[in-house]
Design a protein around this motif. Structure first.
Motif, PDB file in Angstrom:
ATOM      1  N   TRP A 118      58.658  28.502  45.178  1.00  0.00           N
ATOM      2  CA  TRP A 118      58.162  27.473  46.206  1.00  0.00           C
ATOM      3  C   TRP A 118      57.833  28.105  47.522  1.00  0.00           C
ATOM      4  CZ3 TRP A 118      62.918  24.013  44.550  1.00  0.00           C
ATOM      5  CH2 TRP A 118      62.540  23.483  43.416  1.00  0.00           C
ATOM      6  N   GLN A 120      56.490  30.827  48.467  1.00  0.00           N
ATOM      7  CA  GLN A 120      55.146  31.513  48.136  1.00  0.00           C
ATOM      8  C   GLN A 120      53.911  30.389  47.817  1.00  0.00           C
ATOM      9  OE1 GLN A 120      53.877  33.340  44.383  1.00  0.00           O
ATOM     10  NE2 GLN A 120      53.223  34.824  45.472  1.00  0.00           N
ATOM     11  N   GLY A 121      54.684  29.111  47.137  1.00  0.00           N
ATOM     12  CA  GLY A 121      53.613  28.017  47.256  1.00  0.00           C
ATOM     13  C   GLY A 121      53.487  26.978  48.209  1.00  0.00           C
ATOM     14  N   ASP A 122      54.143  27.480  49.483  1.00  0.00           N
ATOM     15  CA  ASP A 122      54.070  26.505  50.691  1.00  0.00           C
ATOM     16  C   ASP A 122      54.617  25.370  50.573  1.00  0.00           C
ATOM     17  OD1 ASP A 122      52.847  28.460  51.908  1.00  0.00           O
ATOM     18  OD2 ASP A 122      50.567  27.689  51.835  1.00  0.00           O
TER      19      ASP A 122
END
Lengths: 458, 292
Positions: A118, A120-122
């Motif tokens: 999450w 990494q996925g902003d």
């Protein structure tokens, strides 16, 4: 004639438009209301800044959760936490949708360790940027290693551990005595434990197990004791097909084979449930079992007179003492949260970052482990330990440097699912431990290659 | 002019549905096609990656093939069995017996129960040691299998569960049977046709459009099979024996946050269903009999 004809089509048109307008109005009002509730934009009542908080604790845990929120609100004149309990099964999808829709809660608890994915996925905001130097110093130096070593991604803390489960051996003193064993002298090595547990096994007339002394299962649970695990922080890389993991898997598979794979499967399949009164340990079907501290509360609730003890899992020869895999819960601030400062105040209050002694009562309310030695030594926590002496083993374990959790790589859930899958294949005897770990390595390498090809940062 | 105005009235009336269709079906449908060519996690802006997702699916993902295989395997067993059992039950419940309404209700009831509730009940029924099924088998001297815990039996267990809810299609067959004109049977009887011949040469051909309809719906349904597998055999079941396509797609989308990859999987599934439906339509000329 013309007039009549006109009226003929005009009236139904009007009716149709009216119906459509009514449906549109109802839908719009519904959506707007929903949006207001979700985003907390109502200009009404709250003089203080509302901080929307989502969690998944219901039933017996809800009063403990409510107390934290009530106490925080009583301590505040700036923020007011408004808690919403969301169903656990839908919590992740609901959470991700709220972030995607730009209307997330301000703070949310996470039961799944997907912090790296999450981050990494902003999906999440960093938490460490909210910390004062004093708070950061306390967090990094004075909390237990498992607390301050997890929840990081690329140098930022995205999840603050609020609760961790660590595993120790629960064992039945009554069954020990019945088998001629001394419950005051729990085995000191895993080999010894495995050997004595055969004295605790019981079978029925058909040769089927009615009780198994000690039944090791799950690579994830046993790898830490063998010095294994799935992540090397020094190299920031995953560890999969290592000699330690192989030893752990070999141990599980060999022990199961000695008991008979088919008999073990049947025994496992016949167990009623893993929770509550049907937990096989309470039921008497397992004499020794590796499980989390939260069972202490369950035993107290469902079978208070159960004659049992708790001891750390004895390490195998050459293994690590005080080792355990830990499932953790995080407090997070989602990306797009409107009141992140208020959210951070709540996280600080609950986790006890600036007052561990005061936060101890929230940990004991949930039957949780302390997050720091200061919290463990606080009067509230000490009173809890006097009341629940069996908890002490887990408190000691919490301080151990040998606690591991889900690897903080961005494909962590894929990795944990694959570990579970190859473990299953090996424990069923469909793959040898060597083949299983090789497959794990191949599958993971393939997934990494796929992600690299798509431009993901590993 | 009048006709245009009339059309306008019509469109106004269906506009709630039309808007709903455009917003909640057509738009996501087309968007997912675009997303299948991107790297997308629902929060960040999609990044175009060309055909990489399709390439990875077809060449570098054993679980994709495994889940597709599991789904095909299930379809091959569950759909024909569902048709046979549905038609058989409908034939039996079409007999002129006293209290038939009660029997029909009993057989139809399972299909209106919520899937989740049924799944949880069957979890207990399938328990190898304390479950009812194996207890009954044990009573007659048979050691039952480990059902959901066994890689060999997990899929057949789900097939059995799917047959339990065959009442939905059975009702449609029953309606189809009621539609067959009695004069055909009278003529056949006068010509000396036996009961079997009447079934083979009157009932089944006349029922074939209904069978075809249920077959198509059944195929589409099993390729999207999700709930029961997700609840009863979490994580793909023993040795991935029940790792259905839709379950894997869900994991990719919501667990691993690979919405682009999951969209590609959805489009592959769409194509598979289209091809199979197309094949079934092609074969229907040989076996589906339309009256008149």
């Amino acid at each position: 004639m013309m007039k009549e004809e006109n009226a003929g089509w005009f009236r139904p048109l009007l009716r149709g438009l009216a119906v459509a307008a009514a449906i549109a109005a109802v839908t719009t009002v519904g959506i707007t209301r929903q949006r207001l509730i979700a985003a907390g934009e109502t200009p009404q009542a709250h003089k203080r800044i509302p901080v929307y908080y989502w969690h998944m604790w219901g039933g017996e845990w809800l009063p403990s959760m409510t107390k934290v929120v009530t106490d925080f609100n009583a301590s505040q004149d700036k923020y007011e936490v408004i808690a919403l309990q969301v169903p656990p099964a839908e919590s992740e999808a609901k959470f991700l949708m709220s972030v995607a829709g730009g209307s997330p809660p301000d703070v949310m608890v996470q039961w799944t360790n997907a912090i790296s994915t999450w981050s990494q996925g902003d999906v999440l905001q960093p938490l460490d940027t909210h910390m004062t130097p004093e708070e950061k110093r306390f967090f990094l130096n004075d909390t237990y290693p498992v607390v301050h070593e997890n929840g990081w991604y690329k140098g930022h803390l995205y999840g603050m551990i609020i609760n961790m489960d660590v595993n120790a051996c629960y064992y039945r003193a009554d069954q020990f005595r019945e088998a001629g064993l001394d419950p005051d002298h729990f085995p000191k090595t895993l080999e010894e434990l495995t050997a004595i547990s055969r004295k605790l096994d019981r079978k029925d007339a058909n040769g089927r197990f009615t009780r198994i002394g000690f039944l090791p299962a799950s690579l994830q649970m046993y790898a830490p004791s063998f010095g294994g695990g799935f992540y090397d922080p020094a190299k920031d890389d995953v560890l999969l097909n290592t000699p330690e993991n192989l030893r752990a898997l070999n141990y599980i598979v060999d022990t199961n084979k000695q008991l008979g794979l088919d008999k073990v499967r049947r025994f496992n399949a016949g167990l009623k449930s893993q929770s509550g009164i049907d937990w096989p340990f309470i039921d008497g079907e397992l004499s020794v079992t590796l499980d989390g501290q939260w069972r202490v509360k369950q035993i107290k609730m469902f079978k208070p007179d159960l004659d049992y003890r708790v001891a750390p899992l004895p390490p195998p020869a050459g293994g690590k003492p005080g080792a355990s895999f830990s499932n953790v819960s995080f407090l997070t601030i989602p990306a797009g949260a409107k009141h992140s400062e208020g959210a951070w105040e709540f996280i600080k209050f609950w986790s006890g970052l600036d007052n561990p002694g005061a936060a101890a009562k929230y940990a004991t309310g949930f039957s949780w482990l302390p997050s720091s030695p200061q919290m463990a030594k606080s009067p509230d926590y000490q009173a809890y330990l006097r009341e629940n002496p069996k908890f002490q083993t887990f408190v000691d374990l919490a301080a151990s440097p040998n606690i591991i959790t889900t690897p903080p790589v961005p494909y962590q859930l894929y990795l944990m699912d694959r570990i579970g899958s190859v473990d299953d294949l090996a424990e069923r005897g469909s793959l040898t431990p060597v083949q299983a770990l090789t497959k794990l390595e191949t599958d993971t390498a393939r997934e990494r290659a796929r992600r690299t090809g798509l431009g993901y940062d590993q | 002019m009048v006709s245009a105005k009339k059309s306008l009235v019509g469109y106004a009336f269906i506009s709630p549905w039309l808007l709903g269709f455009l917003a909640f079906t057509a738009y996501p449908f087309l968007t997912s096609l675009y997303l299948s060519f991107t790297r997308y996690n629902i929060v960040q802006t999609p990044v175009w990656v060309g055909g990489a997702n399709y390439h990875n699916l077809l060449t570098g993902d054993p679980l994709f093939w495994k889940s597709l295989g599991v789904t095909f395997h299930f379809a091959l067993i569950a759909v024909p069995l569902g048709v046979i059992l549905g038609v058989t039950l409908a034939l039996l419940l079409n007999l002129d017996l006293k209290g038939m309404g009660v029997y029909r209700t009993i057989f139809f009831l399972p299909s209106i129960l919520p899937t989740v509730a049924t799944s949880v009940v069957f979890l207990w029924l399938f328990n190898p040691e304390i479950g009812l099924i194996n207890r009954i088998l044990r009573a007659v001297g048979v050691t039952g299998p480990e059902w959901l815990q066994s890689p060999q039996w997990a899929l057949p267990s789900l097939v059995i569960l799917s047959l339990w809810a065959v009442g939905g299609s059975m009702v449609i067959y029953l309606a189809g049977l009621k539609d067959i004109p009695t004069h055909l049977y009278e003529a056949a009887t006068i010509d000396g046709a036996t009961a079997w011949q009447r079934l083979r040469h009157v009932t089944l051909p006349m029922l074939s459009p209904v069978i075809f309809f249920n077959l198509i719906m059944g195929v589409i349904g099993v390729f999207q099979y999700f709930t029961e597998a997700y609840i009863m055999t979490p994580g793909g079941g023993p040795e991935d024996a029940t790792h259905f396509y839709a379950v894997y797609l869900f994991e990719r989308a919501w667990r691993y946050l690979d919405m682009g990859y999951a969209s590609a999987m959805a489009w592959v599934l769409f194509l598979v269903i289209m091809v199979i439906t197309g094949l079934l339509f092609w074969t229907q000329r040989r076996w589906v009999h339309y009256e008149g």
